[in-house]
Design an enzyme around this catalytic site. Structure first.
Site, PDB file in Angstrom:
ATOM      1  N   GLY A 114      -7.538 -18.516  10.066  1.00 35.98           N
ATOM      2  CA  GLY A 114      -8.136 -18.572  11.393  1.00 35.98           C
ATOM      3  C   GLY A 114      -7.171 -18.968  12.490  1.00 35.98           C
ATOM      4  O   GLY A 114      -7.576 -19.431  13.552  1.00 35.98           O
ATOM      5  N   GLY A 115      -5.863 -18.808  12.228  1.00 31.03           N
ATOM      6  CA  GLY A 115      -4.878 -19.151  13.240  1.00 31.03           C
ATOM      7  C   GLY A 115      -4.499 -20.610  13.272  1.00 31.03           C
ATOM      8  O   GLY A 115      -3.622 -21.011  14.043  1.00 31.03           O
ATOM      9  N   ARG A 150     -13.195 -13.499  -1.017  1.00 27.57           N
ATOM     10  CA  ARG A 150     -14.631 -13.484  -0.723  1.00 27.57           C
ATOM     11  C   ARG A 150     -14.969 -12.161  -0.056  1.00 27.57           C
ATOM     12  O   ARG A 150     -14.088 -11.326   0.188  1.00 27.57           O
ATOM     13  CB  ARG A 150     -14.987 -14.631   0.219  1.00 27.57           C
ATOM     14  CG  ARG A 150     -14.109 -14.615   1.477  1.00 27.57           C
ATOM     15  CD  ARG A 150     -14.509 -15.653   2.482  1.00 27.57           C
ATOM     16  NE  ARG A 150     -13.528 -15.855   3.528  1.00 27.57           N
ATOM     17  CZ  ARG A 150     -13.323 -15.060   4.568  1.00 27.57           C
ATOM     18  NH1 ARG A 150     -14.033 -13.944   4.682  1.00 27.57           N
ATOM     19  NH2 ARG A 150     -12.402 -15.328   5.474  1.00 27.57           N
TER      20      ARG A 150
END
Length: 619
Positions: free
Chosen positions: A192-193, A321
């Site tokens: 997510g950065g 996932r």
């Protein structure tokens, strides 16, 4: 009840023979699953489970009691308070609910516990099927340095860099000099950065390194980093893979997720534009090698960095996932990946082999967020007073977990929905996306819908010239200066409502607009938004007497106390909203007078977080 029974016993014997070193899977009956998630992905899983005759159990936190996923499931159980750490991340409570409700399996969705090694192991110990890969695969792929070593050994291309255990400043600095600048510094865990920094030149390295380490430690409890050559104009191309318990794995073609803000995806498409068939096969085969190298089972996504210029690709990471953007892979392959997850978790082999997985047409997914694109894409929250969506059909999907009247909560991700469209080709699909976005109407909070329309209409996006810096590169054309109407200005406003075009005159005054129609004059009062008037009042007319919250959130940390002397630019507090961390900084040199809340308290947008002593000069 839906009994997942392996029909082709001959295939089962063949798979078992080829994978004799593995423990032979047991085909089980899955008649009830618990969904350890919320919102649109929970609704998505419920929809497929219902189609298969599998009963579903939802969990909900305090604010989600009346949410769509809670009401859509066959059963629902309270799991805890609003904060994720006290609800959707409580593995022990979730396992207890699953056993109490007689569930054979747990579907983790994405986010929360979906990539938790500990949760996967807990499920195994408690005799509940975890609908995801083995914990060993999650562990290996969750640490970037480990995953890159495994990928290199498996013949999967990796980018030049340093992934070693020696994390001393001297060693990292020496390795950075070898790799060259610009250089990417990445946290070895998470995504997510978080924990990502770019050092443009050698003198920037230590500052970027320390910043990356601090954020990584705070986000993942680990300050370890890796170094990589920084690709100036990279594309983010990922491959959907699927593996069964018999050692077989396939790829379901690739997706391009290059256009991002804050290192997070905003629009995705499948297949990726501008690639040859040979390159697509090379990507898919590399992804399958990656999955097999870690003994993968279930749905996974192998992410690659692709150089925009020469189309060379390198392994970036594997998400262990189902991905948010999985629907576009389903649209071009005619598959239901959640159904595959359920079947493979029950012990069945893959429904299709590689030769049987064909692709047709083109698909786009646009993520509709509660956020303000012109305000730096800051997330928002609030009620959905009015909500009208495009009509779903076989070519259009609206994946959502909210209805009109629901509220986008400050505690969770600000995504309202995913709009997914399919067309015979990219142009047709893109035109459909734009048309359907124009049919998506929301009132009550800010959204990114207008921005998505402008983005999809952009000439360079239409041409398929996408890369991760697309928004920054085309910022001026994506965000043209807003038109201002001055007090006393006379206008002609031309409207088109339901194909009825009207032309009329208007006059703009300080606090009202007067419109002159054939039927006579109409006057509209200009009412200042409450948050804006609050902001102006609290900022002392822009004097900087207070620091206000730019978005609703939770006051995670207060770094000062009354009486402290602060310098302009100092960090004063940390606000967290919808998975985003925002530092509140001092607008000037000042003395702290009061704090507008305690750590852990909710803060409204526009509320004063820090108040300063009154400055006699400003007074």
């Amino acid at each position: 009840m839906f009994n997942l029974i392996l029909k082709n016993t001959k295939s089962l014997r063949r798979y078992a023979t080829e994978t004799s070193t593995r423990r032979s899977p047991k085909v089980q009956t899955i008649s009830k699953i618990l969904i350890a998630n919320r919102g649109e992905i929970a609704c998505r899983v419920i929809r497929t489970a219902r189609k298969l005759g599998v009963r579903t159990v939802a969990i909900y936190s305090d604010p989600d009691e009346h949410s769509l996923h809670t009401q859509y499931a066959d059963e629902a159980y309270h799991v805890g308070e609003a904060a994720s750490a006290k609800s959707y991340l409580r593995a022990d409570r979730i396992i207890n609910i699953a056993k109490q409700a007689d569930c054979q399996a747990i579907h983790p969705g994405y986010g929360f516990l979906s990539e938790s090694v500990e949760f996967a192991e807990l499920c195994q110990r408690e005799g509940v099927i975890f609908m995801g890969p083995p914990s060993s695969a999650i562990r290996d792929m969750g640490i970037k340095s480990t995953s890159k070593a495994i990928m290199s050994a498996a013949g999967v291309p990796i980018i030049n860099g340093y992934h070693g255990d020696d994390q001393s400043n001297d060693r990292l600095h020496a390795e950075a000099e070898k790799i060259g600048f610009p250089l990417m510094i990445k946290a070895v865990r998470g995504g997510g950065g978080k924990g990502m920094r770019v050092a443009e030149k050698a003198e920037d390295f230590m500052t970027a390194l320390n910043s990356a380490r601090t954020e990584s430690q705070k986000s993942f409890g680990d300050s370890s980093v890796l170094l990589e050559r920084y690709v100036r104009s990279p594309r983010h191309v990922e491959v959907q893979v699927f593996a069964d318990q018999y050692g077989e794995a396939v790829y379901l073609w690739e997706r391009d997720c290059s256009v991002q803000r804050r290192h997070q995806k905003i629009i995705e498409e499948a297949p990726a534009p501008g690639l040859s068939d040979d390159l697509r096969r090379a990507l898919g085969e590399a992804a399958v090698r990656a999955a097999k190298a870690v003994g993968y089972v279930g749905a996974g996504t192998v992410e690659f960095i692709m150089d925009k210029e020469d189309l060379s690709f390198h392994f970036m990471e594997m998400n262990t996932r189902l991905q948010v953007e999985h629907p576009i892979s389903e649209m071009i392959t005619g598959t239901d990946l959640v159904e595959w997850q359920i079947r493979i978790a029950a012990g069945e082999p893959l429904p299709l082999n590689q030769q049987q997985i064909t692709r047709k047409g083109h698909a786009f997914e646009a993520r509709i967020y509660a956020e303000n694109p012109r305000g730096g894409f800051l997330p928002g929250a609030g009620p959905l007073h009015y909500l009208a969506t495009p009509q779903p059909n076989e070519l259009v999907r609206v994946e959502t977990g909210v209805r009109e009247g629901d509220e986008v909560s400050v505690h969770y991700d600000p995504m309202i929905a995913k709009l997914v469209v399919w067309g015979e080709n990219r142009t047709q699909a893109l035109n459909s996306l734009i048309a359907r976005l124009r049919e998506y109407h929301i009132s009550g909070l800010d959204t990114n819908i207008n921005f998505l329309i402008d983005l999809a209409n952009h000439s360079e996006f239409r041409a398929g010239n996408v890369h991760t810096g697309f928004i920054d590169q085309h910022f001026d054309t994506l965000f043209p200066p807003a038109e201002r109407v001055e007090d006393g200005e006379r206008l002609k406003i031309r409207t088109n409502i339901n194909n009825n075009i009207s032309t009329f005159n208007a006059y703009v005054a300080a606090d009202e607009v007067t419109v002159f129609l054939e039927s006579g004059k109409m006057q509209f009062e200009l009412v200042q938004p409450k948050f804006l008037s609050t902001t102006i009042d609290q900022m002392g007319g822009g004097s900087g007497s207070k620091v206000i919250a730019p978005m609703p959130g939770v006051l995670e940390k207060v770094l000062v106390k009354p009486g402290d002397h602060v310098k302009k630019g100092d960090n004063l507090a940390v606000l967290i909203a919808m998975k985003m961390e925002h530092s509140l900084k001092a607008p000037k040199d000042a003395i702290v007078k009061s704090i507008g809340g305690i750590e852990g308290s909710n803060v409204a947008r526009g509320a004063a977080v820090i108040t300063f002593e009154e400055d006699s000069n400003e007074k």
